[in-house]
Scaffold this active site. Structure first.
Site, PDB file in Angstrom:
ATOM      1  N   HIS A 145       0.836  -1.201   0.000  1.00 19.30           N
ATOM      2  CA  HIS A 145       0.000   0.000   0.000  1.00 19.30           C
ATOM      3  C   HIS A 145       0.875   1.257   0.000  1.00 19.30           C
ATOM      4  O   HIS A 145       0.626   2.199  -0.772  1.00 19.30           O
ATOM      5  CB  HIS A 145      -0.904  -0.028   1.235  1.00 19.30           C
ATOM      6  N   GLU A 146       1.909   1.278   0.841  1.00 14.20           N
ATOM      7  CA  GLU A 146       2.783   2.455   0.901  1.00 14.20           C
ATOM      8  C   GLU A 146       3.625   2.588  -0.359  1.00 14.20           C
ATOM      9  O   GLU A 146       3.883   3.706  -0.823  1.00 14.20           O
ATOM     10  CB  GLU A 146       3.675   2.375   2.134  1.00 14.20           C
ATOM     11  N   HIS A 149       1.629   4.418  -2.814  1.00 11.07           N
ATOM     12  CA  HIS A 149       1.604   5.871  -2.605  1.00 11.07           C
ATOM     13  C   HIS A 149       2.784   6.540  -3.312  1.00 11.07           C
ATOM     14  O   HIS A 149       2.659   7.646  -3.848  1.00 11.07           O
ATOM     15  CB  HIS A 149       1.670   6.197  -1.109  1.00 11.07           C
ATOM     16  N   GLU A 210      -6.152   6.598  -0.864  1.00  8.59           N
ATOM     17  CA  GLU A 210      -6.136   5.333  -0.137  1.00  8.59           C
ATOM     18  C   GLU A 210      -6.745   4.213  -0.972  1.00  8.59           C
ATOM     19  O   GLU A 210      -6.222   3.090  -1.008  1.00  8.59           O
ATOM     20  CB  GLU A 210      -6.895   5.476   1.184  1.00  8.59           C
ATOM     21  N   ASP A 214      -4.782   0.953  -2.280  1.00 10.24           N
ATOM     22  CA  ASP A 214      -5.268  -0.405  -2.028  1.00 10.24           C
ATOM     23  C   ASP A 214      -5.320  -1.204  -3.326  1.00 10.24           C
ATOM     24  O   ASP A 214      -4.866  -2.357  -3.376  1.00 10.24           O
ATOM     25  CB  ASP A 214      -6.666  -0.373  -1.411  1.00 10.24           C
TER      26      ASP A 214
END
Length: 499
Positions: A145-146, A149, A210, A214
């Site tokens: 997930h990070e 980003h 977010e 995901d």
């Protein structure tokens, strides 16, 4: 390594010092052949921010932010854990799309559940994630997930969105976003104060980020052959655990988790083949190491944690639990009990670096330096460039009062790994142990200051080193040249901070 004077990765007394930041080299990993037929139906909007901030500029900001983190945050300074999280992270990165920068993964000594990404491919995770993620796939889901980003450039896109509704420039917005490294929610608030943007629009934008992270993260998990169900499972358990809590985890402040997001991630995970993915032995050992040395749990409570799990553990899990118990025994100077636990482990896996590291601690505790060096030399003959082994070897030389040998080894190491504070700290100790290299000691300490962005202190140390060096010597010329470099870096750092 050292029993925690002012920087090390051993024992109980100095867990919160300088970062062990491994430079990222992508590690190849198998790509699932089934992934391509399970593509997401969400549009890919991750590269829309290219006009806001160049990748090169992001790297420059990332380096500056990393120095700030080293100075302000309790970063775990542990080569073994650094090696593990970077291997895991780079396995994911090797299976991610839109990768434009090298990645570095760091651990922050904090029991709260949180993780965040920032410019330049840096991903920071709290050690508390190891305690709340029950499988390696769950930990990998947070990392994926990070990583998303970063690859989707969400920080740059956030600045672009703000700049469109604000008279301020992107450069002015960077200053407020600097806060987002240490406390993302504070950074968002500062950005709003600076731009007078609406809170609702920022919340919506964050939720879109977010959801996109995901989606992209689940695809990366699948490609890297992890359990994609781990992401919704981790989200769901967190939501259930804190449903009625008076104080929500820090993770929820920085990663909004509405029910719709959990439902959506579960639906997307079900588009992929379901698989059972066992934890790697290194994950189990890394988790045991964190419980023993970075959980903030008292010795007796940590021992209870290991012993309770030992009763129902599989044979493979028992090895990691025995390792964790041995670490507790070493730190409490219960050397005989530690040796009883470690001896069968290292006999079965003589090249396991977790076990080699623990046996080095044990031998040094009992002042059996030759035994430690013999084992490390054997391991280095097979893995001559491994950082964990090189640092263990240098540390053992320092403790054995063989400072001259340690200096030679560490000068090579720090030349190759200039971003590793562990190497500079050990070099500083090695110079100090000889009693005849005060200039080298000051210079090594100056490099540690520079890694924390403490430029004035770094320049002061090098100035003193140059004054101590022989007039006209190569050492003096080298110190003077480094002073010029540090002043240039200081000016660039200040220019970034003043934006």
């Amino acid at each position: 390594m050292p029993p925690r004077a002012s920087c090390s990765w051993r024992g109980k007394t100095a867990r919160r010092l300088v970062a062990y930041a491994l430079a990222g080299t992508l590690v190849s990993a198998p790509v699932s052949a089934n992934v391509e037929s399970y593509q997401s139906d969400l549009p890919n909007i991750g590269t829309a921010a290219a006009s806001t901030l160049s990748v090169a500029k992001e790297k420059e900001f990332g380096d500056a932010y990393m120095r700030m983190l080293r100075a302000s945050k309790p970063i775990i300074d542990d080569p073994l854990l650094g090696e593990y999280v970077n291997a895991l992270g780079h396995r994911l990165v090797a299976n991610a799309n839109d990768v434009r920068t090298p990645f570095q993964f760091i651990l922050i000594d904090n029991q709260a559940i949180n993780a965040f990404a920032f410019f330049g491919g840096y991903v920071a995770m709290h050690s508390g994630l190891f305690l709340h993620a029950k499988t390696e796939s769950e930990l990998a889901s947070v990392m994926a997930h990070e990583i998303a980003h970063v690859t989707q450039r969400h920080l740059a896109r956030s600045m672009e969105a703000q700049a469109q509704t604000s008279p301020l420039t992107v450069a002015a917005l960077v200053g407020s976003l600097m806060l987002a490294i240490a406390a993302p929610e504070a950074g968002i608030a500062a950005a709003h104060a600076a731009t007078a943007g609406s809170m609702q629009s920022q919340i919506n934008f964050t939720r879109r980020n977010e959801e996109e992270a995901d989606r992209v993260g689940i695809e990366t998990l699948a490609r890297a052959d992890f359990d994609v169900e781990a992401m919704p499972r981790f989200f769901s358990r967190l939501a259930d655990e804190y449903r009625y809590a008076s104080q929500m985890p820090e993770y929820f402040s920085t990663h909004p988790l509405p029910a719709s997001r959990i439902t959506d991630s579960r639906a997307r995970a079900r588009q992929y083949p379901q698989k059972s993915v066992p934890d790697s032995p290194d994950y189990q050992l890394a988790r045991a190491r964190i419980v023993a040395r970075y959980s903030g749990i008292a010795d007796r409570s940590a021992m209870d944690w290991f012993e309770r799990r030992h009763k129902a553990a599989s044979p493979a899990e028992k090895h990691s639990l025995d390792y964790g118990i041995a670490l507790l025994d070493i730190d409490a100077q219960r050397y005989q009990q530690a040796r009883e636990k470690l001896a069968p482990l290292i006999k079965a896996q003589p090249n396991n670096r977790f076990y080699i590291d623990a046996m080095t601690d044990l031998d040094i505790g009992e002042k059996q330096y030759d035994s430690a060096l013999s084992r490390l030399n054997q391991a280095l003959s097979q893995q001559p460039n491994n950082r964990v082994l090189l640092l263990n070897h240098a540390y053992t030389l320092v403790k054995a009062k063989r400072g001259g040998e340690a200096i030679k080894a560490l000068e090579r190491y720090t030349h190759q790994h200039a971003d590793d504070s562990n190497g500079w700290f050990l070099l500083q100790q090695a110079y100090e142990s000889t009693g005849t290299h005060r200039d080298g000691e000051l210079a090594a300490q100056g490099e540690r200051y520079a890694l924390r962005g403490q430029w004035s202190k770094a320049i002061r140390n090098y100035t003193q080193a140059a004054q101590l060096a022989e007039l006209g010597s190569l050492a003096q010329a080298r110190y003077d040249a480094r002073i010029d470099q540090l002043r240039h870096q200081q000016a660039r750092f200040k220019a970034l901070s003043d934006r």
